[in-house]
Write a protein that holds these residues in place. Structure first.
Motif, mmCIF file in Angstrom:
data_model
loop_
_atom_site.group_PDB
_atom_site.id
_atom_site.type_symbol
_atom_site.label_atom_id
_atom_site.label_comp_id
_atom_site.label_asym_id
_atom_site.label_seq_id
_atom_site.Cartn_x
_atom_site.Cartn_y
_atom_site.Cartn_z
ATOM 1 N N VAL A 127 -18.577 34.840 -26.831
ATOM 2 C CA VAL A 127 -17.697 34.124 -25.909
ATOM 3 C C VAL A 127 -18.472 32.934 -25.348
ATOM 4 C CG1 VAL A 127 -16.238 34.286 -23.872
ATOM 5 C CG2 VAL A 127 -16.611 36.307 -25.289
ATOM 6 N N CYS A 128 -17.887 31.741 -25.454
ATOM 7 C CA CYS A 128 -18.523 30.539 -24.926
ATOM 8 C C CYS A 128 -17.614 29.887 -23.886
ATOM 9 C CB CYS A 128 -18.803 29.541 -26.047
ATOM 10 S SG CYS A 128 -19.978 30.152 -27.291
ATOM 11 N N ALA A 129 -18.224 29.249 -22.888
ATOM 12 C CA ALA A 129 -17.482 28.618 -21.805
ATOM 13 C C ALA A 129 -17.871 27.150 -21.693
ATOM 14 C CB ALA A 129 -17.758 29.335 -20.489
ATOM 15 N N TYR A 130 -16.883 26.304 -21.368
ATOM 16 C CA TYR A 130 -17.091 24.870 -21.235
ATOM 17 C C TYR A 130 -16.410 24.394 -19.960
ATOM 18 C CZ TYR A 130 -18.212 25.154 -26.220
ATOM 19 O OH TYR A 130 -18.778 25.502 -27.431
ATOM 20 N N ALA A 131 -17.125 23.604 -19.162
ATOM 21 C CA ALA A 131 -16.537 22.995 -17.978
ATOM 22 C C ALA A 131 -15.779 21.743 -18.388
ATOM 23 C CB ALA A 131 -17.622 22.658 -16.956
ATOM 24 N N ILE A 132 -14.511 21.631 -17.976
ATOM 25 C CA ILE A 132 -13.667 20.509 -18.361
ATOM 26 C C ILE A 132 -13.967 19.311 -17.463
ATOM 27 C CG2 ILE A 132 -11.311 19.732 -18.740
ATOM 28 C CD1 ILE A 132 -12.237 22.058 -20.533
ATOM 29 N N ASN A 133 -14.254 18.187 -18.078
ATOM 30 C CA ASN A 133 -14.597 16.991 -17.335
ATOM 31 C C ASN A 133 -13.419 16.501 -16.508
ATOM 32 O OD1 ASN A 133 -16.412 14.662 -16.795
ATOM 33 N ND2 ASN A 133 -14.757 13.545 -17.825
ATOM 34 N N ALA A 134 -13.689 16.087 -15.272
ATOM 35 C CA ALA A 134 -12.682 15.515 -14.385
ATOM 36 C C ALA A 134 -13.123 14.115 -13.988
ATOM 37 C CB ALA A 134 -12.504 16.380 -13.133
ATOM 38 N N GLY A 135 -12.256 13.110 -14.169
ATOM 39 C CA GLY A 135 -12.596 11.751 -13.781
ATOM 40 C C GLY A 135 -13.515 11.102 -14.797
ATOM 41 N N ALA A 136 -14.519 10.386 -14.289
ATOM 42 C CA ALA A 136 -15.467 9.707 -15.177
ATOM 43 C C ALA A 136 -16.289 10.732 -15.929
ATOM 44 C CB ALA A 136 -16.357 8.783 -14.344
ATOM 45 N N GLY A 137 -17.064 10.268 -16.873
ATOM 46 C CA GLY A 137 -17.856 11.167 -17.700
ATOM 47 C C GLY A 137 -17.404 11.084 -19.142
ATOM 48 N N SER A 138 -18.263 11.520 -20.046
ATOM 49 C CA SER A 138 -17.968 11.337 -21.464
ATOM 50 C C SER A 138 -17.690 12.625 -22.206
ATOM 51 C CB SER A 138 -19.153 10.615 -22.141
ATOM 52 O OG SER A 138 -20.334 11.412 -22.031
ATOM 53 N N GLN A 139 -17.957 13.788 -21.585
ATOM 54 C CA GLN A 139 -17.779 15.025 -22.349
ATOM 55 C C GLN A 139 -17.618 16.223 -21.414
ATOM 56 O OE1 GLN A 139 -21.373 15.456 -24.648
ATOM 57 N NE2 GLN A 139 -22.636 15.941 -22.889
ATOM 58 N N ASN A 140 -17.016 17.284 -21.982
ATOM 59 C CA ASN A 140 -17.041 18.592 -21.328
ATOM 60 C C ASN A 140 -18.447 19.163 -21.475
ATOM 61 O OD1 ASN A 140 -14.256 18.331 -20.877
ATOM 62 N ND2 ASN A 140 -13.805 19.209 -22.884
ATOM 63 N N THR A 141 -18.826 20.044 -20.581
ATOM 64 C CA THR A 141 -20.191 20.559 -20.565
ATOM 65 C C THR A 141 -20.221 22.015 -21.019
ATOM 66 O OG1 THR A 141 -20.803 19.090 -18.748
ATOM 67 C CG2 THR A 141 -22.221 20.999 -19.132
ATOM 68 N N THR A 142 -21.103 22.303 -21.967
ATOM 69 C CA THR A 142 -21.291 23.683 -22.403
ATOM 70 C C THR A 142 -21.990 24.477 -21.299
ATOM 71 O OG1 THR A 142 -21.513 22.976 -24.696
ATOM 72 C CG2 THR A 142 -22.279 25.191 -24.158
ATOM 73 N N LEU A 143 -21.348 25.548 -20.843
ATOM 74 C CA LEU A 143 -21.932 26.385 -19.795
ATOM 75 C C LEU A 143 -22.748 27.535 -20.375
ATOM 76 C CD1 LEU A 143 -18.938 26.598 -17.293
ATOM 77 C CD2 LEU A 143 -20.758 24.880 -17.465
ATOM 78 N N GLY A 144 -22.625 27.756 -21.653
ATOM 79 C CA GLY A 144 -23.384 28.825 -22.300
ATOM 80 C C GLY A 144 -22.485 29.801 -23.025
ATOM 81 N N CYS A 145 -23.095 30.724 -23.721
ATOM 82 C CA CYS A 145 -22.385 31.754 -24.475
ATOM 83 C C CYS A 145 -22.950 33.123 -24.135
ATOM 84 C CB CYS A 145 -22.509 31.516 -25.988
ATOM 85 S SG CYS A 145 -21.782 29.950 -26.550
ATOM 86 N N GLN A 146 -22.097 34.123 -24.221
ATOM 87 C CA GLN A 146 -22.508 35.508 -23.983
ATOM 88 C C GLN A 146 -22.005 36.364 -25.133
ATOM 89 O OE1 GLN A 146 -24.305 36.701 -21.418
ATOM 90 N NE2 GLN A 146 -24.218 35.105 -19.851
ATOM 91 N N GLN A 147 -22.744 37.434 -25.411
ATOM 92 C CA GLN A 147 -22.396 38.316 -26.513
ATOM 93 C C GLN A 147 -21.667 39.560 -26.009
ATOM 94 O OE1 GLN A 147 -22.977 37.474 -29.802
ATOM 95 N NE2 GLN A 147 -23.633 35.531 -28.886
ATOM 96 N N ILE A 148 -20.529 39.859 -26.612
ATOM 97 C CA ILE A 148 -19.885 41.157 -26.425
ATOM 98 C C ILE A 148 -20.456 42.078 -27.499
ATOM 99 C CG2 ILE A 148 -17.731 42.446 -26.559
ATOM 100 C CD1 ILE A 148 -16.285 40.011 -25.542
ATOM 101 N N PRO A 149 -21.203 43.100 -27.119
ATOM 102 C CA PRO A 149 -21.822 43.956 -28.135
ATOM 103 C C PRO A 149 -20.825 44.928 -28.733
ATOM 104 C CG PRO A 149 -22.334 44.788 -25.967
ATOM 105 C CD PRO A 149 -21.543 43.524 -25.751
ATOM 106 N N ALA A 150 -21.204 45.544 -29.813
ATOM 107 C CA ALA A 150 -20.386 46.608 -30.385
ATOM 108 C C ALA A 150 -20.362 47.781 -29.420
ATOM 109 C CB ALA A 150 -20.951 47.042 -31.738
ATOM 110 N N LEU A 151 -19.274 48.541 -29.447
ATOM 111 C CA LEU A 151 -19.155 49.688 -28.558
ATOM 112 C C LEU A 151 -20.293 50.670 -28.778
ATOM 113 C CD1 LEU A 151 -15.331 50.487 -28.587
ATOM 114 C CD2 LEU A 151 -16.662 49.365 -26.820
#
Length: 387
Positions: A127-151
Motif C-alpha cells: 500500500v502506497c500513499a501520496y499527498a495531493i498537491n494544492a495550489g503551486a507546486g509541480s507534483q504530488n508527494t510520495t509519503l511512503g509504502c507499507q507492506q500488508i503481510p500474509a496472514l
C-alpha cells in the motif's frame, strides 16, 4: 510517528529541497507528510468478513496552511479496488496531529489522515500513499509504502494474553483470562469468543491484573476478563482471540481453545427450585414502544420461597459479535397445569418475558435462569430462526 522520527523525515525532505544529489527532489511548494503505520484490526462481521487494516499518517501543503488536503492510496500499484483488496482511492486529512504542528507549523493541528483497507485473500500486498498537491507546486508527494503481510506472520506490535480458565455449569460457560497490547497508543484490547468455530460474543477486558503488570510491565493497558456466557448444553469448542488496537501489529492473537461439555438442567430434588423454559412466541403490538418482539414463556416455583420468582432470559446472537442481550421478568401468569402437577405450588407460577425483535440469521438462542436466594438455576435453552 514520534518527534524523533518526524524530525528525521523532515531532514530527508529538506535535503531533497536543497537539491543535494542522492535524494529525491521536491519543490518548496509541494506537499509533505508521512505514511506512519499500518496495523490489522478485527474483521467486522456486520459489514464485511474481510480483514481490515488501518492506515495512519499525516500530510500538509505550504500553499494551504492549516487546511485539509487529499491523500491518494494505491494498493499493489492500483488506485481503484481489485477483487482481493478494496479501499477508498483518496482520503482527506483533518485528524489531530499536534506533534506535526510542533515541527511543521504550517501543517496546523489537524494534518493527520487515516484509512482502512480490506484484504480478503490472506496474501501480501503493498500500500502506497501520496499527498495531493494544492495550489503551486509541480507534483504530488510520495509519503511512503507499507507492506500488508500474509496472514499468520507475527509482529512485536501484536496483542498478547492468555485464556486462564474455562469452566462450565448448567447452561453457562465461564471464560477467564487477560489481554493487552504492547503499542503505547493502545487503550483497550478487545476479546472475541468463538463457539464451535463461529462468532459468539465480544468482551472488553476491564479487570485489574497486577500479576500481569508485574510480569510484563510494558503491557500498560493489559486487563483481565471474566465472561459468563449463556451456553447450549452439549460438547463445544471455545476459542478466544485478542484484537489489535494499537498503531502497529500484523495479527490478532489467539489466546487458546478449549473443549468443554456444558451440562443441561439438573433434575430438582423435592426442596429445589422447579421450572421449565417452554416456548418462544413472536408477537406484534402496534401500540407498544417496541411493536415487534418475542415472548419467552415458562414457569418457576421455589418450594422454600415466596412468590413471585425472578426469571432472567439471556440470548446470544450466534453470527454476530456484540454484547449478550438479557431481560429480567417475574412469575405472574396463571399456570393451572403446574398447580395440578404440584399442588403446593402457587397459582401464578408462569412467566412471560418480553424481548425485542432480534434480527439474526442463522438462528439465535435464548436461555432461561430462575433466581433462588441469590443464585441462579438453569431452566433450559431454545433456538429460533429469525422472527
Amino acid at each position: 510517528m514520534t518527534i524523533k522520527r518526524l524530525l528525521a523525515a523532515m531532514a530527508v525532505i529538506l535535503t531533497g529541497m536543497s537539491g543535494l544529489s542522492g535524494s529525491a527532489r521536491a519543490e518548496s511548494s509541494d506537499p509533505v507528510g508521512a505514511f506512519d503505520s499500518i496495523s490489522v484490526r478485527f474483521p467486522s462481521v456486520f459489514v464485511d468478513p474481510s480483514v481490515p487494516w488501518e492506515l495512519h499518517g499525516w500530510a500538509a501543503d505550504p500553499d494551504a496552511p492549516g487546511q485539509v488536503i487529499g491523500v491518494a492510496l494505491y494498493v499493489d500499484g492500483q488506485e481503484s479496488s481489485t477483487a482481493q483488496v478494496s479501499s477508498s482511492s483518496e482520503v482527506p486529512t483533518g485528524l489531530p496531529r499536534p506533534d506535526v504542528a510542533a515541527v511543521v507549523p504550517y501543517a496546523g493541528e489537524n494534518s493527520g489522515w487515516a484509512a482502512e483497507v480490506l484484504v480478503s485473500d490472506g496474501q501480501p500486498h503493498t500500500v502506497c500513499a501520496y499527498a495531493i498537491n494544492a495550489g503551486a507546486g509541480s507534483q504530488n508527494t510520495t509519503l511512503g509504502c507499507q507492506q500488508i503481510p500474509a496472514l499468520g506472520m507475527p509482529n512485536l506490535g501484536d496483542p498478547q494474553g492468555f485464556l486462564d480458565a474455562a469452566s462450565t455449569s448448567p447452561g453457562v460457560v465461564r471464560l477467564q483470562g487477560w489481554a493487552g497490547d504492547p503499542d503505547p497508543d493502545a487503550v483497550t484490547t478487545p476479546v472475541r469468543v468463538f463457539q464451535d468455530g463461529r462468532p459468539l460474543v465480544h468482551v472488553e477486558p476491564s479487570l485489574d491484573r497486577p500479576d500481569v503488570h508485574a510480569a510484563l510491565p510494558g503491557l500498560v493497558n493489559a486487563a483481565g476478563f471474566d465472561a459468563v456466557v449463556p451456553a447450549l448444553p452439549g460438547l463445544h469448542i471455545y476459542c478466544v482471540d485478542a484484537g489489535n488496537t494499537g498503531e502497529y501489529g500484523t495479527a490478532n492473537t489467539s489466546l487458546g481453545c478449549v473443549l468443554r461439555d456444558v451440562p443441561g438442567p439438573s433434575a430438582p430434588g423435592s426442596d429445589d427450585l422447579h421450572g421449565a423454559f417452554d416456548a418462544l412466541v413472536p408477537h406484534f403490538d402496534p401500540e407498544s414502544d417496541n411493536p415487534g418482539g418475542t415472548f419467552a414463556e415458562g414457569w418457576a416455583w421455589d418450594p422454600t420461597g415466596d412468590p413471585p420468582y425472578r426469571v432472567t432470559i439471556r440470548g446470544v446472537e450466534r453470527d454476530a459479535f456484540g454484547v449478550m442481550f438479557s431481560q429480567d421478568g417475574m412469575t405472574s401468569e396463571p399456570r393451572p397445569d403446574v398447580r395440578q402437577a404440584f399442588p403446593d405450588a402457587p397459582v401464578d407460577t408462569g412467566f412471560k418475558v418480553d424481548f425485542p425483535r432480534v434480527v439474526a440469521n442463522p438462528p439465535v438462542y435464548y436461555c432461561a435462569y430462575a433466581e433462588r436466594t441469590g443464585a441462579e438455576q438453569f431452566l433450559g435453552c431454545l433456538s429460533v430462526q429469525t422472527l
